[in-house]
Design an enzyme around this catalytic site. Structure first.
Site, PDB file in Angstrom:
ATOM      1  N   GLY A  31       1.211   0.960  -4.102  1.00 14.26           N
ATOM      2  CA  GLY A  31       1.949   0.178  -5.086  1.00 14.26           C
ATOM      3  C   GLY A  31       3.157   0.888  -5.661  1.00 14.26           C
ATOM      4  O   GLY A  31       4.028   0.250  -6.258  1.00 14.26           O
ATOM      5  N   THR A  54       0.797  -1.229   0.000  1.00 16.29           N
ATOM      6  CA  THR A  54       0.000   0.000   0.000  1.00 16.29           C
ATOM      7  C   THR A  54       0.830   1.281   0.000  1.00 16.29           C
ATOM      8  O   THR A  54       0.268   2.358  -0.089  1.00 16.29           O
ATOM      9  CB  THR A  54      -0.942   0.029   1.211  1.00 16.29           C
ATOM     10  N   TYR A  55       2.159   1.209   0.110  1.00 12.67           N
ATOM     11  CA  TYR A  55       2.963   2.446   0.029  1.00 12.67           C
ATOM     12  C   TYR A  55       2.941   2.928  -1.410  1.00 12.67           C
ATOM     13  O   TYR A  55       3.187   2.134  -2.323  1.00 12.67           O
ATOM     14  CB  TYR A  55       4.416   2.180   0.426  1.00 12.67           C
ATOM     15  N   SER A  56       2.655   4.135  -1.790  1.00  9.50           N
ATOM     16  CA  SER A  56       2.268   5.260  -0.953  1.00  9.50           C
ATOM     17  C   SER A  56       0.796   5.571  -1.255  1.00  9.50           C
ATOM     18  O   SER A  56       0.505   6.456  -2.054  1.00  9.50           O
ATOM     19  CB  SER A  56       3.129   6.462  -1.277  1.00  9.50           C
TER      20      SER A  56
END
Length: 314
Positions: A62, A52-54
């Site tokens: 992604g 889930t970054y960013s």
């Protein structure tokens, strides 16, 4: 540089874990490549990210995995890197989710973004508190047997759910977590020391603390409200501008002056002086910040330093 083993694995790491949350957020792709090159050229090899970054940039995430994947492909160095990523975090699209369905889908998406066929360390990022721990561990068993993941780890699980996971793994012959990623630093001690340190000892877990520098507060650059505008992360340290925070900064100033180093280096060395800590997670966005990180494993604090820091941060 002396490598440390991640417990119960054959993975050897230098004692700093680079936090990839900055990739695609405060660093663009070219800047990210440059920082990763410098990090690995200095002998470090452990990179941490999440699916889930960013997400706070585009609501989805992604970007960090994609940048790391492109970098590893362009440098042909996948086998030199110990790569950690995570599953289960919340985005605008879905809530926390560590169900079998979500894990099986997410691991394939992460592998595609990372342009690799395996993840060395795969974390339960957040607990949905609904999925039976047996279901989560069974899904991990599937992807380990498929060769997609080598080992599993835990972050942001309650002590009770962490214990339940080990009991279920033992009872059902399922994979066990080998590492823990807790929130731990000089400003945030109680949660880890009281609730998780005993479990790390009991279950023989390597520990990789996140927010090791308290969102930058422990570098000493934020000392009053006017300093909060210095970076995109400034507001995150407002809560530390209190008597305890200023006392910790005073102790850090004293120890860093004694050793002719920076407050950030001392903060990381304090973590590394704890025998439970294998490698703190820390991000950097410039060459000077990287120097702070690189110097931490070289700095050996004496008991006087540790007592001073402990007393200030209690």
């Amino acid at each position: 540089m002396e490598k440390r083993k991640i417990k119960n694995t054959d993975l050897a790491i230098a004692p700093i874990n680079f936090g990839g949350n900055v990739f695609g957020w405060t660093l663009d792709e070219k800047q990210s490549f440059d920082i990763l090159d410098r990090f690995t050229e200095a002998g470090f090899n452990f990179v941490d990210t999440a699916d889930t970054y960013s997400w706070w940039v585009n609501g989805k995430g992604g970007q960090s995995e994609e940048i790391i994947g492109k970098w590893m492909k362009s440098r042909s160095n996948r086998n030199d890197i110990v790569l950690a990523t995570k599953v289960g975090s919340e985005t605008k699209e879905h809530g926390y989710d560590i169900s079998r369905k979500h894990i099986l889908q997410s691991v394939d998406e992460s592998l595609k973004r990372l342009q690799t066929d395996h993840i060395d360390l795969y974390y339960t990022h957040f607990d949905d508190k609904i999925t039976p721990v047996e279901e989560t561990l069974s899904a991990y068993d599937e992807i380990i047997k498929a060769g997609k993941v080598r080992y599993i780890a835990a972050s942001n699980l309650s002590p009770d759910r962490l214990k339940a996971s080990f009991e279920a793994a033992e009872k059902n012959n399922l994979p066990k977590y080998v590492a823990l990623q807790p929130h731990y630093n000089l400003m945030e001690r109680e949660g880890f020391e009281e609730n998780y340190a005993p479990l790390a000892e009991q279950f023989d877990l390597s520990v990789f603390p996140y927010w090791s520098l308290a969102a930058g507060f422990l570098t000493g650059k934020y000392r009053d409200e006017a300093d909060l505008a210095k970076s995109a992360r400034g507001e995150g340290v407002r809560k530390y501008l209190n008597p305890k925070g200023l006392e910790v900064l005073k102790a850090l100033d004293q120890v860093s002056a004694k050793h002719n180093t920076t407050q950030g280096t001392v903060s990381l060395a304090w973590l590394l002086s704890n025998p439970l800590i294998t490698a703190p997670i820390v991000s950097a966005t410039s060459a000077s910040q990287l120097e702070t990180v690189f110097n931490a494993p070289k700095l050996i604090l004496d008991q006087e330093d540790i007592d001073l820091l402990n007393n200030a941060s209690n």
